[in-house]
Design an enzyme around this catalytic site. Sequence first.
Site, PDB file in Angstrom:
ATOM      1  N   TYR A 170       0.843  -1.193   0.000  1.00  0.00           N
ATOM      2  CA  TYR A 170       0.000   0.000   0.000  1.00  0.00           C
ATOM      3  C   TYR A 170       0.886   1.254   0.000  1.00  0.00           C
ATOM      4  CZ  TYR A 170      -3.758  -3.297   1.055  1.00  0.00           C
ATOM      5  OH  TYR A 170      -4.662  -4.332   0.986  1.00  0.00           O
ATOM      6  N   HIS A 256       1.177  -7.942  -0.900  1.00  0.00           N
ATOM      7  CA  HIS A 256       0.172  -8.809  -1.525  1.00  0.00           C
ATOM      8  C   HIS A 256       0.709  -9.488  -2.774  1.00  0.00           C
ATOM      9  CE1 HIS A 256      -2.914  -7.893   1.262  1.00  0.00           C
ATOM     10  NE2 HIS A 256      -2.966  -6.610   0.959  1.00  0.00           N
ATOM     11  N   CYS A 341      -8.200 -21.987   5.302  1.00  0.00           N
ATOM     12  CA  CYS A 341      -8.527 -22.392   3.929  1.00  0.00           C
ATOM     13  C   CYS A 341      -8.682 -21.188   3.003  1.00  0.00           C
ATOM     14  CB  CYS A 341      -9.815 -23.203   3.936  1.00  0.00           C
ATOM     15  SG  CYS A 341     -11.250 -22.240   4.483  1.00  0.00           S
ATOM     16  N   GLN A 343     -11.226 -19.941   1.954  1.00  0.00           N
ATOM     17  CA  GLN A 343     -12.266 -20.128   0.931  1.00  0.00           C
ATOM     18  C   GLN A 343     -13.436 -19.144   1.031  1.00  0.00           C
ATOM     19  OE1 GLN A 343     -11.653 -24.793   1.230  1.00  0.00           O
ATOM     20  NE2 GLN A 343     -13.467 -24.329   0.052  1.00  0.00           N
ATOM     21  N   LYS A 570     -10.423 -30.248 -20.322  1.00  0.00           N
ATOM     22  CA  LYS A 570     -10.574 -28.835 -20.717  1.00  0.00           C
ATOM     23  C   LYS A 570      -9.260 -28.299 -21.279  1.00  0.00           C
ATOM     24  CE  LYS A 570     -12.304 -27.549 -16.639  1.00  0.00           C
ATOM     25  NZ  LYS A 570     -12.886 -28.734 -16.033  1.00  0.00           N
ATOM     26  N   ALA A 664     -16.881 -27.870   1.097  1.00  0.00           N
ATOM     27  CA  ALA A 664     -17.323 -27.849   2.488  1.00  0.00           C
ATOM     28  C   ALA A 664     -17.980 -26.526   2.843  1.00  0.00           C
ATOM     29  CB  ALA A 664     -16.136 -28.134   3.395  1.00  0.00           C
TER      30      ALA A 664
END
Length: 678
Positions: A170, A256, A341, A343, A570, A664
């Site tokens: 940043y 990041h 995770c 997620q 794919k 999950a």
Amino acid sequence: MNPHPNYPLLFTPLDLGFTRLKNRVLMGSMHTGLEEVENSFERLAAYFTERARGGVGMIITGGVPPNEEAGFGAKLSTPEEAAQHRLVTDAVHAADPEVKICMQILHMGALAPNPNCVAPSAVKSRIAPFTPRELDAEGIEKQLADFVNCARMAQQAGYDGVEIIGSAGYLLSTFLVQRTNLRTDEWGGSFENRMRLSVEVVRRVRAAVGANFILIFRISAMDMLEGGLARDEILQLAKAVEAAGISIISTHFCWHEAPVPTVATMVPRAAFTGVTGRLRAALSVPLITSNRINMPSVAEAVLARGDADLVSMARPMLADPELVRKAQQGREDEINTCIACNQACLDHTFGGNKQVSCLVNPRACNETLLNYLPTAQPKKIAVVGAGPAGLSFATVAAQRGHHVTLFDAADSIGGQFNLAKRIPGKEEFHETLRYYTRMIEVHGITLRLKTRVDAALLKSMAFDEVVVATGIEPRQPQLDGFDHPKVIGYIDAILGRRPVGKRVAIMGAGGIGFDVAELISHAGPSAALDRATFAREWGIDFENHPRGGVTGVVPQAAKSERSVYLMQRKTGPVGKGLGRSTGWTHRLTLGRRGVQMLNGVEYLKVDDAGLHTLINGQPRLFEVDTVIVCAGQLPLRVLHDELLQQGAASQLIGGAFEAGELDAKRAIDQGSRLAASI
Ligand code: FAD
Ligand code: NAP
Ligand code: SF4
């Protein structure tokens, strides 16, 4: 006051002179997306209040930009905006007057998804959408004034302090390093010049807010990228912000865009805290450490090593808002542990700025919408299948007062989590199974394992409701030679029920294909459990701390003893569907081990010679000993269909409801929501 018997350091207050933190745990800053939704301040107030009641000593809010060019969406620069924040600060202080809440001031600089973004130089970040505009001297003065104004507004809004983020890529951090600061004026060149803006922000904010306001500076204690800060520069900056009036220094690890995982599940617990410890030894202000500290025992050990004065737990507070209170009351086995995770949290933030929640706790950030209120009409409920869907349903329904019997054909709870926990890097899944095991006891759920349920059994027990959470069955592609002995399923491969040869083709490169590749290409200790292995695999030098913390040598994982081909039909990139914040780590790790990833594969047949395929229309034979099938999943609805035939009603959740794109996160969410409404 006597020290806490299990966590003597964690529950020791911290005196800051003008104020006191009641314990050593803070909730670290996270952008949740609530900042941008309708009724955002009501929802943020409920979200933070729940964490305040849960025992945390201090809360840092998600980052708030000080002006328009610093970010996107919400900002804080006017008294009208400050008045809205009052909802949050008043609610938190009313919940527990001892809890401090500080607002993070986030100037995203070159990372702002904003065409008007600004930076020291017009250097575009690899991960940013726009090239920033180079600030002139006047522009820098404006940014400084905006920081100060934002801090004043935060004070007016009732916050106990502010955190200024000087890390992660940043604005302030891009001034600090030469790779992004090409200036030749007083804000560039020497390190003294490059750190001038950070120090000036702290000095001016302190002057504006007075002495009795918490001021935290988030420093990049290891950038984890080449051309980052050197160790002596970090110390120089820390001492300078200390002298400029900071109350606390918070250590952050990585930009990041750094090619090193720092919060994902393969990162060992508390891997970075030693870096904070070295800095702490040279400073007088209290230091905060963070990253992968997900249980109170880990936090206590960090404090006992002298690595920090305070421990930041961010995602663990999404997973369980009551974490601190449970530790205080000796109920650690009831903590719903963050499994790292990403997620439902970071993958949502980075994947199109979706609202954040938590895989193991769908109530996170939904506190005003999803509530588990006691039922007025307790029912007798059968839950068939103790995978994540059945477990979440059973736990919430029983918590609400229903009488729940939970069945599973297996000899333990967990469903597919019993496969996931065997994958190196997914050791945290054991914690979720521990949590549910304890919840079954706490909420008085009747557990019947080793019981394959059929319609007759359910009828004989006369339940008011039946919930079918029987999960999935692996998809078996139609293929010549599918019954050849060298073809095995992923369940047999993971459980070690069938041997896996030296030359292996994995058919299917979804989440399970990648996990199987990880398992069979892996050698030595899991990086998640061994800091030295983790450091070697990712090119980090914790001990010598070269510039940026990284060795600069392309990290080498031990080459797999097996030849592994990971295939999909794919034509797109292999692993494209993996999580935003973690997929790249899996692709890199497997690539470094020599796993070959192939797309556009047409499977023809399996015979003694191996797997016959067509790739781009060309025949290719893979002379493999084993073909592991990871070709997706289909719903397992034998019981549901049987009940339907008999005219008996049941509700489907998890994989049994829909196997496509099941994970999950969806299974737990669906189970919890149904249980909240039944
Ligand atoms: P399941 O977990 O399949 O559970 C179904 C249960 O029903 C089983 O225990 C079964 O024994 C029982 N059952 C079936 N029929 C009957 C019957 N007639 N009577 C009694 N019991 C019965 N997801 C993620 O989100 N993140 C991950 O990182 C992740 N990693 C994974 C890694 C691996 C190796 C695998 C295999 C899966 C992974 N998953 C992951 C997927 C995740 O585990 C599943 O999406 C989730 O378990 C589905 O939950 P479920 O409750 O619907 O079904
Ligand atoms: P998946 O992600 O849907 O992948 C299935 C794979 O099989 C794909 O590569 C697909 O690619 C291939 N495939 C599909 N039909 C096929 C056929 N008829 N013949 C040959 N190949 C076929 O499913 P999964 O890997 O089984 O995982 C199940 C669920 O668990 C997923 O939803 C996943 O999200 C979840 N999970 C998540 C993680 C995680 O880390 N987040 C880890 C493991 C599992 P092609 O069609 O291109 O061949
Ligand atoms: Fe932790 Fe995963 Fe929940 Fe994020 S989604 S808070 S990483 S358990």
